[in-house]
Design a protein around this motif. Sequence first.
Motif, mmCIF file in Angstrom:
data_model
loop_
_atom_site.group_PDB
_atom_site.id
_atom_site.type_symbol
_atom_site.label_atom_id
_atom_site.label_comp_id
_atom_site.label_asym_id
_atom_site.label_seq_id
_atom_site.Cartn_x
_atom_site.Cartn_y
_atom_site.Cartn_z
ATOM 1 N N PRO A 160 -0.970 6.992 17.425
ATOM 2 C CA PRO A 160 -1.377 8.708 17.015
ATOM 3 C C PRO A 160 -2.079 8.707 15.696
ATOM 4 N N TYR A 161 -3.097 6.985 15.392
ATOM 5 C CA TYR A 161 -3.160 7.908 13.625
ATOM 6 C C TYR A 161 -5.236 8.152 13.889
ATOM 7 N N ILE A 162 -5.370 8.870 13.476
ATOM 8 C CA ILE A 162 -6.680 9.054 13.498
ATOM 9 C C ILE A 162 -7.765 8.851 11.700
ATOM 10 N N SER B 103 10.524 2.351 17.548
ATOM 11 C CA SER B 103 10.920 2.736 15.548
ATOM 12 C C SER B 103 9.738 4.130 16.417
ATOM 13 N N LYS B 104 8.658 4.020 17.239
ATOM 14 C CA LYS B 104 7.181 4.941 17.549
ATOM 15 C C LYS B 104 7.189 5.782 18.365
ATOM 16 N N ASN B 105 8.103 5.057 19.708
ATOM 17 C CA ASN B 105 8.411 5.373 20.735
ATOM 18 C C ASN B 105 9.462 6.340 21.071
ATOM 19 N N LEU C 27 -10.684 6.783 5.986
ATOM 20 C CA LEU C 27 -8.811 6.993 5.889
ATOM 21 C C LEU C 27 -8.084 7.363 7.198
ATOM 22 N N ARG C 28 -7.001 7.052 6.691
ATOM 23 C CA ARG C 28 -6.081 7.258 7.646
ATOM 24 C C ARG C 28 -5.126 8.848 7.770
ATOM 25 N N LEU C 29 -5.209 9.163 8.866
ATOM 26 C CA LEU C 29 -4.110 10.334 9.140
ATOM 27 C C LEU C 29 -2.819 10.294 10.486
ATOM 28 N N VAL D 275 -6.680 -4.173 8.837
ATOM 29 C CA VAL D 275 -5.266 -4.547 9.911
ATOM 30 C C VAL D 275 -4.076 -3.928 8.970
ATOM 31 N N TYR D 276 -2.862 -4.073 9.610
ATOM 32 C CA TYR D 276 -1.670 -3.965 9.190
ATOM 33 C C TYR D 276 -1.103 -4.867 8.114
ATOM 34 N N PRO D 277 -1.753 -4.199 6.872
ATOM 35 C CA PRO D 277 -0.878 -5.875 5.688
ATOM 36 C C PRO D 277 0.021 -6.585 5.286
ATOM 37 N N MET E 39 0.714 12.833 5.157
ATOM 38 C CA MET E 39 0.219 12.285 6.694
ATOM 39 C C MET E 39 0.154 10.685 6.329
ATOM 40 N N GLY E 40 0.587 10.147 5.221
ATOM 41 C CA GLY E 40 -0.024 9.227 4.902
ATOM 42 C C GLY E 40 0.701 8.126 5.846
ATOM 43 N N ILE E 41 2.081 7.389 5.378
ATOM 44 C CA ILE E 41 2.738 6.503 5.965
ATOM 45 C C ILE E 41 3.368 6.756 8.042
ATOM 46 N N GLY E 42 2.668 5.773 8.880
ATOM 47 C CA GLY E 42 3.332 6.010 9.858
ATOM 48 C C GLY E 42 5.003 6.501 10.189
ATOM 49 N N ASP E 43 5.236 7.647 9.233
ATOM 50 C CA ASP E 43 7.166 8.035 10.209
ATOM 51 C C ASP E 43 7.018 9.128 11.069
ATOM 52 N N ALA F 215 9.815 -4.417 13.988
ATOM 53 C CA ALA F 215 8.563 -5.479 14.220
ATOM 54 C C ALA F 215 7.738 -6.242 13.356
ATOM 55 N N LYS F 216 7.675 -5.250 12.143
ATOM 56 C CA LYS F 216 7.562 -5.559 11.194
ATOM 57 C C LYS F 216 8.090 -6.579 10.694
ATOM 58 N N CYS F 217 9.510 -6.931 10.578
ATOM 59 C CA CYS F 217 10.016 -8.064 10.446
ATOM 60 C C CYS F 217 10.029 -9.087 11.233
ATOM 61 N N ALA G 15 3.338 -2.382 18.942
ATOM 62 C CA ALA G 15 4.472 -1.085 19.107
ATOM 63 C C ALA G 15 4.054 0.910 19.613
ATOM 64 N N TYR G 16 2.342 1.271 19.134
ATOM 65 C CA TYR G 16 1.983 1.869 19.435
ATOM 66 C C TYR G 16 2.202 1.921 21.044
ATOM 67 N N GLU G 17 2.395 1.222 21.757
ATOM 68 C CA GLU G 17 2.098 1.016 23.216
ATOM 69 C C GLU G 17 2.500 2.741 24.193
ATOM 70 N N ASN H 7 -4.653 0.192 17.943
ATOM 71 C CA ASN H 7 -4.135 -0.156 16.536
ATOM 72 C C ASN H 7 -4.251 -0.055 15.161
ATOM 73 N N ASN H 8 -3.227 -0.170 14.931
ATOM 74 C CA ASN H 8 -3.117 0.548 13.136
ATOM 75 C C ASN H 8 -3.522 -0.289 12.586
ATOM 76 N N PRO H 9 -5.023 -0.106 12.048
ATOM 77 C CA PRO H 9 -4.959 1.408 11.558
ATOM 78 C C PRO H 9 -6.010 2.352 11.840
ATOM 79 N N ILE I 243 0.897 -0.934 -0.028
ATOM 80 C CA ILE I 243 -0.669 -0.083 -0.190
ATOM 81 C C ILE I 243 0.626 1.170 -0.167
ATOM 82 N N PHE I 244 1.801 1.894 0.499
ATOM 83 C CA PHE I 244 3.022 2.968 0.701
ATOM 84 C C PHE I 244 3.601 3.041 -0.599
ATOM 85 N N ILE I 245 3.946 1.765 -1.131
ATOM 86 C CA ILE I 245 4.246 1.850 -2.498
ATOM 87 C C ILE I 245 3.387 2.584 -3.494
HETATM 88 C C1 MLT Z 1 2.520 2.444 8.127
HETATM 89 O O1 MLT Z 1 2.296 3.461 8.556
HETATM 90 O O2 MLT Z 1 0.892 1.439 9.498
HETATM 91 C C2 MLT Z 1 3.220 2.074 9.245
HETATM 92 O O3 MLT Z 1 4.826 2.513 8.414
HETATM 93 C C3 MLT Z 1 3.815 1.099 10.039
HETATM 94 C C4 MLT Z 1 4.887 0.151 9.543
HETATM 95 O O4 MLT Z 1 5.712 0.876 10.699
HETATM 96 O O5 MLT Z 1 5.273 0.072 9.054
#
Ligand code: MLT
Length: 411
Positions: A347-349, A249-251, A388-390, A132-134, A40-44, A109-111, A218-220, A187-189, A17-19
């Motif tokens: 951090p997701y809306i 990553s996220k904290n 849609l997720r922001l 769901v997280y793909p 405000m797409g990928i959760g970076d 956590a992705k790996c 991952a978002y604890e 939850n992501n997303p 999806i992110f590609i």
């Molecule tokens: C996302 O946007 O869902 C994240 O980038 C997930 C991830 O950390 O791989």
Amino acid sequence: MTVKINENYLLLESNYIFIEINQRVEKYQKENPDAEIIRMGIGDVTRPLPKAVTNKFTEAVNEMGKADTFHGYGPEQGYDFLIETIIKGDYEPRGIKLSNEEVFVSDGAKCDTGNIQEIFDLENIVAVTDPVYPVYVDSNVMAGRTGPMEEGGRYQNLVYIPCTEDNDFIPELPKTPVDLIYLCYPNNPTGTALTKEQLSVWVNYAKKNNSIILFDAAYEAYIREDNIPHSIYEIEGAREVAIEFRSFSKNAGFTGTRCAYTVVPKEVMGYDNEGHPHSLNSLWNRRQTTKFNGVSYPVQVAASAVYSPEGQKEINESVDYYMKNASIIRESLRALGLSIYGGINSPYIWIKTPGDMDSWQFFDLLLNEAHVVGTPGIGFGPSGEGYLRLTAFNTLKNTKEAMDRISNLSI
Ligand code: MLT
């Protein structure tokens, strides 16, 4: 003779999806070079590593340059200095006891959530929440556990557990038996969370049905409310049925630095064809020692600095910063009359698309008219259609700017 491919790969959607989003945004940017796009797409994350982390990181890099402090291969499972810090920092304060051998340091956590399915038989029935997280779905498709995608966007042999407005995004127990259950909370997303009572329902289900929960936490760090568990092991009995994934990553901003860890309690068992139990801890250890070389020494030193008092102060500031963005997004979009979810412990809306728009139409509207990039909910599964997720991971300035632009649209 010809080399045959793993045909399961042909069952996947053509792009991750992110590609797909990146390609669309790049095309738009090429055609509209003056557009100032806010992503405000990928959760970076956007905030830099904490000073406490970069200081230790630098020291450790310098150690690598001297013969007497150089480190070659480290333990594949991670150095004890980091594992002990993790247990003391993340688990002991919540009354959870873990031994060093139950924590496996990794590069993401992705790996780990993608690789964990390798230690399970292909016959196991897998359940995922939808959306769901793909990665959970795609890694099982690649392994050959799902069969083809059917009409409606669902893989034949996967059990989907819809989480939508209709059930307040609370997953209901599956109606048919399942073996492996992926849960991601917060939850992501959707950005929603489960209370202790709601998560207990799942732990009890797993115990009763001999299932295993793969719990992605991952978002604890974004949890704000008291009754939301930070670890699944806060729930009684979870040590017997759950594997937990955590990430720096996220904290702490490690998306480009790479460090995470997975907890596999020794009590979690899987069974062979004769019904004999085997510890999943040993299987995961065997998998990691064969296929993974460990996280580099400087990165592990850097990760351990996250737990220092200065590190904690800095990461709390960053998380607060993102959560302020989240509340700005929530309030601005609410004021437009949109239905908004998440953003309180995450951090997701998660936004219900206005009118009859589908996810990609709303994505296109935001990109074309506001130059804001979100993630279409359909990219996370069929029940994500119409959402849609922001993310709250942009800067405060960009977040405010994005909200101003969206507020000026007629939606
Ligand atoms: C996302 O946007 O869902 C994240 O980038 C997930 C991830 O950390 O791989």
